[in-house]
Enzyme design. Structure first.
Site, PDB file in Angstrom:
ATOM      1  N   GLY A   1      70.663  55.573  49.843  1.00  0.00           N
ATOM      2  CA  GLY A   1      69.833  54.376  49.674  1.00  0.00           C
ATOM      3  C   GLY A   1      68.574  55.341  49.302  1.00  0.00           C
TER       4      GLY A   1
ATOM      5  CG  HIS B   1      79.958  54.755  38.089  1.00  0.00           C
ATOM      6  ND1 HIS B   1      80.516  55.290  38.806  1.00  0.00           N
ATOM      7  CD2 HIS B   1      80.052  55.638  36.679  1.00  0.00           C
ATOM      8  CE1 HIS B   1      81.546  55.829  38.196  1.00  0.00           C
ATOM      9  NE2 HIS B   1      81.595  56.559  37.212  1.00  0.00           N
TER      10      HIS B   1
ATOM     11  CG  ASP C   1      83.422  52.487  38.353  1.00  0.00           C
ATOM     12  OD1 ASP C   1      82.638  51.963  38.417  1.00  0.00           O
ATOM     13  OD2 ASP C   1      83.724  53.788  37.522  1.00  0.00           O
TER      14      ASP C   1
HETATM   15  C1  GAR Z   1      74.535  56.722  43.263  1.00  0.00           C
HETATM   16  O1  GAR Z   1      73.548  57.836  42.713  1.00  0.00           O
HETATM   17  C2  GAR Z   1      74.914  55.641  41.956  1.00  0.00           C
HETATM   18  O2  GAR Z   1      75.182  55.545  41.018  1.00  0.00           O
HETATM   19  C3  GAR Z   1      76.324  56.520  43.257  1.00  0.00           C
HETATM   20  O3  GAR Z   1      75.704  57.111  44.743  1.00  0.00           O
HETATM   21  C4  GAR Z   1      74.876  56.785  44.642  1.00  0.00           C
HETATM   22  C5  GAR Z   1      74.237  56.542  45.808  1.00  0.00           C
HETATM   23  O4  GAR Z   1      73.005  56.815  45.831  1.00  0.00           O
HETATM   24  N1  GAR Z   1      77.823  55.318  43.179  1.00  0.00           N
HETATM   25  C6  GAR Z   1      78.459  55.106  43.075  1.00  0.00           C
HETATM   26  O5  GAR Z   1      79.063  56.642  42.577  1.00  0.00           O
HETATM   27  C7  GAR Z   1      79.514  54.242  42.520  1.00  0.00           C
HETATM   28  N2  GAR Z   1      81.068  54.428  42.133  1.00  0.00           N
HETATM   29  P1  GAR Z   1      71.835  56.400  46.757  1.00  0.00           P
HETATM   30  O6  GAR Z   1      72.562  55.715  48.626  1.00  0.00           O
HETATM   31  O7  GAR Z   1      70.580  57.453  47.211  1.00  0.00           O
HETATM   32  O8  GAR Z   1      71.755  55.264  46.500  1.00  0.00           O
END
Ligand code: GAR
Length: 208
Positions: A12, A110, A151
């Site tokens: 998060g 993304h 995407d």
């Molecule tokens: C982030 O890096 C986001 O860009 C990625 O998951 C991570 C979540 O981190 N999303 C994807 O890969 C979607 N395809 P967070 O929970 O610390 O925000």
């Protein structure tokens, strides 16, 4: 006031960036109504609760069929009357009925420069592993509207980040978050909340 549902699966940090931006005025005219996780143990739920934001879990594990989960997720989001659904590290395939119900009202972050290193199988650390395996010198992050593809929706904002010689996937992931994700996600929400973003012929226009 734009009402947001933020969907999360893990740590998060993007949710944190959004909450901080609302608190410090970098995002105006927006309020988080609910944070929804598919994973009951997501630390993101704790981040929301500590700010007094409603935090709920809707997990596929609670349902026998995927279709039932899809229905429950949509009903949960509908019940908060939100204007925009923000996918902030939400590692769930968005049901087609939700995409139809919230056309151009779901955004996703993304961690690459779409159309590179995106699509099925590219999520989280796997994106950065792919970047390092290919040896590209520049990567970044993209905020886009969600359509029926993976995407493939209209791109709202992108920001480039340098790949360094000795990067590991974890080190690169952190740099992409710090230098791109935590900046462009709040920025995109602020633009939408202030009526600056429109979609014409599948392309985003941003008003000055
Ligand atoms: C982030 O890096 C986001 O860009 C990625 O998951 C991570 C979540 O981190 N999303 C994807 O890969 C979607 N395809 P967070 O929970 O610390 O925000």
């Amino acid at each position: 006031m734009l009402k947001l549902a933020v969907c999360v699966s893990g740590g998060g940090t993007n949710l944190q960036a959004i909450m901080d931006a609302i608190d410090n005025g970098a995002i105006t005219n927006a309020k988080i109504e609910v944070v929804i996780s598919n994973n009951a143990n997501a630390y993101a739920l704790e981040r929301a609760k500590s700010r007094g934001i409603e935090a709920v879990c809707v997990s596929p594990k609670q349902f026998a069929e995927r279709a039932e989960f899809n229905k429950a997720l949509l009903e949960k989001i509908d019940s908060y009357g939100v204007d925009l659904v923000v996918l902030a590290g939400f590692l769930v395939v968005i049901p087609p009925e939700m995409i139809r119900a919230y056309q151009n009202r779901i955004i996703n972050i993304h961690p690459s420069l779409i159309p590179s290193f995106c699509g099925t199988g590219y999520y989280g650390l796997k994106v950065h592993e792919g970047v390092l395996a290919r040896g590209v010198r520049v990567t970044g992050a993209t905020v886009h509207f969600v359509d029926e593809g993976t995407d493939t929706g209209p791109i709202i904002l992108q920001k480039a980040v340098e790949v360094l010689q000795d990067d590991t996937p974890e080190v690169l992931q952190r740099r992409v978050m710090e230098q791109a994700e935590w900046i462009i996600m709040p920025k995109a929400i602020d633009l939408i909340a202030n009526g600056k973003v429109s979609v014409e012929d599948g392309h985003v226009r941003i008003a000055e």
